[in-house]
Design a protein around this motif. Structure first.
Motif, short mmCIF file in Angstrom:
data_model
loop_
_atom_site.label_atom_id
_atom_site.label_comp_id
_atom_site.label_asym_id
_atom_site.label_seq_id
_atom_site.Cartn_x
_atom_site.Cartn_y
_atom_site.Cartn_z
N SER A 162 0.81 -1.22 0.00
CA SER A 162 0.00 0.00 0.00
C SER A 162 0.84 1.27 0.00
N ALA A 163 2.16 1.13 -0.13
CA ALA A 163 3.04 2.28 -0.06
C ALA A 163 2.79 3.25 -1.20
N VAL A 164 2.75 4.54 -0.86
CA VAL A 164 2.70 5.61 -1.86
C VAL A 164 4.12 6.14 -1.99
N ILE A 165 4.71 5.99 -3.16
CA ILE A 165 6.14 6.20 -3.34
C ILE A 165 6.40 7.37 -4.28
N ALA A 166 7.36 8.22 -3.91
CA ALA A 166 7.83 9.29 -4.79
C ALA A 166 9.36 9.27 -4.74
N THR A 167 9.99 9.47 -5.88
CA THR A 167 11.46 9.48 -5.93
C THR A 167 11.94 10.76 -6.61
N GLY A 168 13.18 11.12 -6.31
CA GLY A 168 13.78 12.30 -6.93
C GLY A 168 13.62 13.52 -6.05
N GLY A 169 13.06 14.60 -6.63
CA GLY A 169 12.89 15.85 -5.89
C GLY A 169 11.82 15.73 -4.82
N LEU A 170 11.75 16.75 -3.98
CA LEU A 170 10.82 16.74 -2.85
C LEU A 170 9.37 16.70 -3.34
N ASP A 171 8.62 15.71 -2.88
CA ASP A 171 7.21 15.56 -3.21
C ASP A 171 6.39 16.37 -2.20
N GLU A 172 5.57 17.30 -2.70
CA GLU A 172 4.86 18.21 -1.80
C GLU A 172 3.82 17.51 -0.96
N LEU B 265 13.48 -0.07 -1.50
CA LEU B 265 13.50 0.94 -2.55
C LEU B 265 14.88 1.57 -2.71
N ALA B 266 15.59 1.73 -1.61
CA ALA B 266 16.96 2.25 -1.71
C ALA B 266 17.84 1.31 -2.52
N ALA B 267 17.65 0.01 -2.32
CA ALA B 267 18.42 -0.98 -3.09
C ALA B 267 18.08 -0.87 -4.57
N VAL B 268 16.80 -0.69 -4.90
CA VAL B 268 16.39 -0.55 -6.30
C VAL B 268 17.03 0.69 -6.92
N GLN B 269 17.22 1.73 -6.12
CA GLN B 269 17.83 2.96 -6.61
C GLN B 269 19.35 2.87 -6.71
N GLY B 270 19.92 1.72 -6.37
CA GLY B 270 21.35 1.52 -6.54
C GLY B 270 22.19 1.71 -5.29
N ALA C 46 14.54 19.41 0.34
CA ALA C 46 14.59 19.54 -1.12
C ALA C 46 16.02 19.52 -1.65
N GLY C 47 17.00 19.55 -0.76
CA GLY C 47 18.38 19.67 -1.19
C GLY C 47 19.03 18.38 -1.66
N THR C 48 18.40 17.23 -1.43
CA THR C 48 18.99 15.94 -1.79
C THR C 48 17.93 15.05 -2.43
N PRO C 49 18.23 14.42 -3.58
CA PRO C 49 17.27 13.46 -4.15
C PRO C 49 16.99 12.36 -3.13
N ALA C 50 15.76 11.86 -3.14
CA ALA C 50 15.39 10.91 -2.10
C ALA C 50 14.25 10.02 -2.56
N VAL C 51 14.13 8.88 -1.85
CA VAL C 51 12.94 8.05 -1.92
C VAL C 51 12.03 8.50 -0.77
N GLN C 52 10.79 8.84 -1.08
CA GLN C 52 9.85 9.33 -0.07
C GLN C 52 8.61 8.43 -0.07
N VAL C 53 8.25 7.97 1.12
CA VAL C 53 7.19 6.96 1.22
C VAL C 53 6.13 7.41 2.22
N ARG C 54 4.87 7.17 1.86
CA ARG C 54 3.74 7.34 2.78
C ARG C 54 3.00 6.01 2.89
N LEU C 55 2.55 5.69 4.09
CA LEU C 55 1.79 4.46 4.30
C LEU C 55 0.44 4.79 4.91
N PRO C 56 -0.64 4.23 4.37
CA PRO C 56 -1.97 4.41 4.97
C PRO C 56 -2.22 3.34 6.03
N ALA C 57 -3.21 3.61 6.87
CA ALA C 57 -3.66 2.62 7.86
C ALA C 57 -5.12 2.92 8.17
#
Length: 279
Positions: A131-141, A227-232, A167-178
């Motif tokens: 159920s993860a909501v995933i965003a990669t790269g720049g900061l997801d608002e 996801l970090a592993a997938v990103q290398g 916003a200064g570093t590319p990142a994997v950003q995750v949200r989880l619902p419950a």
């Protein structure tokens, strides 16, 4: 949790991350808004918000006592001219012991205390939560709005500053619902280049207080690792406060090991309002 195995070509553990390489990785994972390098010291400025991004780190200072003291005076004079108290981040294996001793001898207080943990991303790793909501790269608002709701900081300008830091570093950003809560947990893995290696630095892992003790922290951490592993990324770093026993236990259960720690040195006369805000 279902697990998967990484390819054998990436199974060997990366070489130890120590010294200035470790210091640079930690800085890049929580990137300050401004940085000035003076005599082997990194002077980090971020509008006074968070000590990690608003402090002084000795990465390669002079070794002789006289030169070290002179360099310290030059660096701290820059902070003083800005009307602030100098705060030093003392990192095991990075900061020379002589500097910590010098600051202690003049009466600077030791405050805070965190562990630095590391995990090599090899072998079996968790799968991302379905159920993860995933965003990669720049900061997801949308991610930032959820993160600020779950982990706000004090201070008039702190929201804007945190936004700019993240916003200064590319990142994997995750949200989880419950249940009926769409953003019950958040987490971030900043992707940092250290030499030829990609390192993921985990931070901003937070769970809605009403949703705690339901495994969301473990699910979030496992998702970020996968996801970090997938990103290398070949390894993950994180910093956890020494008195946060539940988080430390969780990360040890996930396979993290302690590679160091840090504390801060603050002038004895410094009042809380004159010092940077939270960790």
């Amino acid at each position: 949790m279902t697990r998967r195995t990484r390819s054998s070509s990436r199974s060997s553990a990366p070489r130890p991350l120590t010294g200035s390489r470790l210091g640079e990785a930690l800085i890049a994972g929580w990137r300050p808004l401004q940085r000035l390098d003076v005599d082997g010291f990194a002077l980090l400025r971020s509008r006074g918000v968070t000590k990690r991004a608003h402090s002084i780190i000795a990465l390669d200072p002079p070794t002789s006592p006289e030169a070290l003291a002179a360099a310290l005076d030059r660096v701290e004079s820059l902070v003083t001219m800005a009307g602030e108290h100098p705060v030093h981040r003392i990192i095991e294996g990075v900061t020379p012991e002589e500097l910590d001793e010098l600051l202690a001898a003049r009466g600077d207080r030791s405050v805070g205390g965190s562990e630095i943990l590391e995990l090599a991303l090899s072998g079996a790793l968790p799968r991302p939560h379905p159920s993860a909501v995933i965003a990669t790269g720049g900061l997801d608002e949308d991610w930032f709005a959820a993160a600020w709701r779950l982990a706000p900081r004090e201070g008039e300008d702190s929201r804007r500053t945190m936004h700019d830091i993240l916003a200064g570093t590319p990142a994997v950003q995750v949200r989880l619902p419950a249940g009926q809560t769409p953003d019950a947990a958040v987490g971030r893995a900043a992707l940092v280049e250290v030499g030829k290696e990609t390192v993921a630095v985990l931070n901003m892992v937070a769970v809605d207080p009403a949703q705690r003790r339901r495994g969301l922290g473990r699910a979030m951490s496992g998702t970020l690792l996968a996801l970090a592993a997938v990103q290398g990324a070949q390894r993950v770093l994180l910093e956890v406060e020494s008195d946060n026993t539940p988080a430390r236990t969780l990360y040890r259960d996930l396979g993290f090991r302690r590679i160091g720690g840090y504390h801060y040195r603050v002038p004895a006369a410094a009042a809380v309002p004159g010092a940077p805000l939270s960790e």
